[in-house]
Design a protein around this motif. Structure first.
Motif, mmCIF file in Angstrom:
data_model
loop_
_atom_site.group_PDB
_atom_site.id
_atom_site.type_symbol
_atom_site.label_atom_id
_atom_site.label_comp_id
_atom_site.label_asym_id
_atom_site.label_seq_id
_atom_site.Cartn_x
_atom_site.Cartn_y
_atom_site.Cartn_z
ATOM 1 N N UNK A 1 0.854 -1.193 0.000
ATOM 2 C CA UNK A 1 0.000 0.000 0.000
ATOM 3 C C UNK A 1 0.889 1.241 0.000
ATOM 4 N N UNK A 2 0.555 2.208 -0.854
ATOM 5 C CA UNK A 2 1.335 3.444 -0.911
ATOM 6 C C UNK A 2 0.436 4.650 -0.698
ATOM 7 N N UNK A 3 0.835 5.497 0.221
ATOM 8 C CA UNK A 3 0.205 6.807 0.396
ATOM 9 C C UNK A 3 1.318 7.778 0.053
ATOM 10 N N UNK B 1 -10.682 4.538 2.993
ATOM 11 C CA UNK B 1 -10.227 3.201 2.622
ATOM 12 C C UNK B 1 -8.837 2.856 3.162
ATOM 13 N N UNK B 2 -8.040 3.873 3.506
ATOM 14 C CA UNK B 2 -6.623 3.643 3.833
ATOM 15 C C UNK B 2 -6.439 2.716 5.030
ATOM 16 N N UNK C 1 -5.194 10.014 6.084
ATOM 17 C CA UNK C 1 -4.943 8.625 5.683
ATOM 18 C C UNK C 1 -3.626 8.115 6.250
ATOM 19 N N UNK C 2 -2.606 8.948 6.228
ATOM 20 C CA UNK C 2 -1.284 8.548 6.716
ATOM 21 C C UNK C 2 -1.367 8.137 8.178
ATOM 22 N N UNK C 3 -2.016 8.966 8.959
ATOM 23 C CA UNK C 3 -2.073 8.695 10.398
ATOM 24 C C UNK C 3 -2.864 7.426 10.690
ATOM 25 N N UNK C 4 -4.019 7.274 10.052
ATOM 26 C CA UNK C 4 -4.826 6.087 10.375
ATOM 27 C C UNK C 4 -4.183 4.811 9.821
ATOM 28 N N UNK D 1 -13.441 -5.250 -2.982
ATOM 29 C CA UNK D 1 -12.677 -5.299 -1.728
ATOM 30 C C UNK D 1 -12.716 -4.008 -0.925
ATOM 31 N N UNK D 2 -13.118 -2.921 -1.521
ATOM 32 C CA UNK D 2 -13.079 -1.641 -0.803
ATOM 33 C C UNK D 2 -14.464 -1.002 -0.823
ATOM 34 N N UNK D 3 -14.956 -0.600 0.355
ATOM 35 C CA UNK D 3 -16.365 -0.222 0.504
ATOM 36 C C UNK D 3 -16.785 1.029 -0.252
ATOM 37 N N UNK D 4 -15.973 2.106 -0.218
ATOM 38 C CA UNK D 4 -16.397 3.376 -0.805
ATOM 39 C C UNK D 4 -16.626 3.243 -2.305
ATOM 40 N N UNK D 5 -15.657 2.664 -2.991
ATOM 41 C CA UNK D 5 -15.763 2.570 -4.444
ATOM 42 C C UNK D 5 -16.819 1.547 -4.873
ATOM 43 N N UNK D 6 -17.057 0.541 -4.038
ATOM 44 C CA UNK D 6 -18.076 -0.442 -4.383
ATOM 45 C C UNK D 6 -19.458 0.210 -4.364
#
Lengths: 267, 267, 267
Positions: free
Chosen positions: A26-28, A56-57, A81-84, C105-110
């Motif tokens: 995963x990349x942010x 989603x992150x 997103x980074x923090x979570x 697999x990801x809720x928002x985009x689904x």
């Protein structure tokens, strides 16, 4: 104390392990070099997923093989997103890499980087000015470029490693990698890395991929070595920064990289 | 009146000055071509820094050598950053370049571009339709493409230059550069620039880098000339738009560019 | 029933129609591969316009030749833009293509993808896992990669086509295209498409460009065929993923593509 250099065989074994297991990374990361980061992770055999929206992150961090956080363009969404994601990675035992781009000279990302340190990054990768700044010293960064020599940051890198528990990887003409105890210097590389945007960002992504299959210090050393050797091979066939970027991806993806065991120069 | 053409020697001296001083170029630009803009600025010898978040853009503008604002994808954050950075640039005497992408056909960016004009851009670079629209004439743009010939925009470009105090640079098969008094036409270039995305954006970034070391009109002429000549060199070795983009970065970064003094065709 | 294969001549006639009419293709797409999507649309002869901010997306959709919506990185702004642009496209009779990246697999985009289905996409393009998930079956996606074979999704693809009224295009080693009645399989292609980021995204953009000049099923078949044949040509001259991406754009832009009528393998 200085570390016993890791052997060529050990380095290429870590690369082969990435190629065999295709870890989900995963990349942010910043929008300037995100495409190059993804293609570089693919080239070493990882599966990049640029999942960086706040909704989603966190979910994704829990199922990733490793996480890469790069502070190049930290818009409000990416800060959240980074923090979570970092917190989730820590809680889930997912290794993660922090790339503190331009930290020190800009207030928002400097504060964010300090918060992220509390989530125990596995590896911190930056240039000398960024590492100095993150360790609380005075750096001399200029935009995304360093204003300091790698060796000036050696003490700060060791301090930062001890305080954070992370392996610290300082990029420059000679790379320096330390876990606060061991120190290795890597002489491979090419000046052409400074002539394209994203060479540091993409290395951070590769370090994350290697952290999915090896311990922090070994992963950081192997990632730096493989990256630098591929850069040397690419430089030898390139007419400038345009062809270099293209040939670099070819070299990094080539099975010849590990088969030929190109010499890594560690000290 | 038409300007006395700037000599080849003067043009390449401006390029060498960029290469020698590595000016720090802040870019607030669209996410479609941001990577190419950064690599192009690196190729001419500048140090690009894509600092575009509202919390950092203003601080950074005060310490940049030049600022580039491109309206390609003006999300809310970039609208705020553009205004505060342009105001700071004006107040700090930092030269800045406005690239009014698709202005005229889309309401948000058209309003933003008009506001930005009040912060006295150093150079405005666009295609004929964008320049016509910004000067308040009726343009015929279609998305990011022009629907007008460069010569149709000559009067509008001069008007816009006089009203805004900026040098205006109109890109097309023949480029036109005017400060409201002098007019130069540049015949160099290649049709392949229209076959890749971002050729205009990257030129805008190069104009900003040149503005860091030379007066507006001379900087705009030299940037257009160097860019077009590198395009010609790249086109001669390219099999299509893919190789062209790669060879173009090589040509622009090559020391041979100034050493050989490739002929610029100005009138 | 299986469809009568479309002939080579018919396929290249659709490509020539794109090249002749330069359709304006609005893209609301992820920031990872947006540059490659734009360059790919340019290579087949379309005019890409990445207009994705909420304040402009709707206005632009009404005047576009076709619209491409890709859910790769659906930040809040893009979610709003996608919905308003898709609704406008439906109301204005503008064909549009949905690329449901990582749906399942990801809720928002689904959730977003399901809402978008109500605006009657012309074509839906995805990998097997994404198509299974969108049809309400259990998929096995892993990040942006599929965990399913194309043939596992055949029934789901036909169901989805019937329910939505769209042509469904499933990408994989063998591509499958169905309108719920006809089914075609395309054997052309190269494994190198899986070694670069954005091969699926860029194909989605090309499908949109082809939808501007031909009916949904024929457009999807022709776009897949032209894309895959260009990939084969590029692969034959590439040393790895770096050169492949470059040569692919060259091949796609080459007039030789249609002139030589490279054999498409449909069944």
């Amino acid at each position: 104390m200085d570390a016993q250099p890791i052997t060529n065989t050990e380095i290429y074994a870590i690369l082969e392990s990435v190629r065999r297991t295709t870890p989900l990374i995963q990349c942010i990361t910043n929008n300037v070099t995100v495409n190059f980061v993804a293609n570089t992770i693919l080239a070493v055999g990882g599966a990049p997923a640029m999942v960086d929206i706040p909704e989603e992150a966190e979910v994704f961090a829990a199922v990733s093989s490793a996480l890469y956080i790069n502070l190049g363009t930290v818009h409000a969404d990416q800060r959240m997103s980074s923090l979570s994601a970092a917190r989730t990675a820590k809680d889930s035992g997912v290794p993660w890499v922090l790339d503190p781009v331009a930290v020190g000279m800009l207030p928002v990302r400097t504060a964010l980087a300090r918060k992220l340190l509390s989530y125990s990054p596995t590896v911190i990768r930056g240039n000398a000015s960024e590492i100095l700044a993150l360790a609380g010293h005075k750096g001399a960064g200029r935009g995304v470029e360093t204003g300091n020599e790698v060796d000036q940051s050696c003490e700060a890198a060791m301090e930062l490693a001890r305080q954070s528990g992370a392996t610290v990887s300082v990029s420059g003409p000679v790379d320096l990698i330390t876990d606060g105890n061991r120190i290795l210097r890597l002489k491979n590389g090419t000046d052409l890395f400074t002539r394209i945007t994203g060479a540091g960002c993409a290395l951070g992504g590769v370090v994350a991929a290697f952290c999915a299959v090896a311990p922090a210090f070994e992963a950081a050393v192997a990632a730096n070595a493989v990256y630098a050797v591929a850069g040397e091979l690419a430089a030898s066939t390139s007419a400038g920064p345009g062809t270099f970027q293209v040939h670099f991806l070819d070299a990094l993806a080539s099975a010849a990289l590990e088969r030929d065991g190109n010499q890594v120069s560690l000290a």
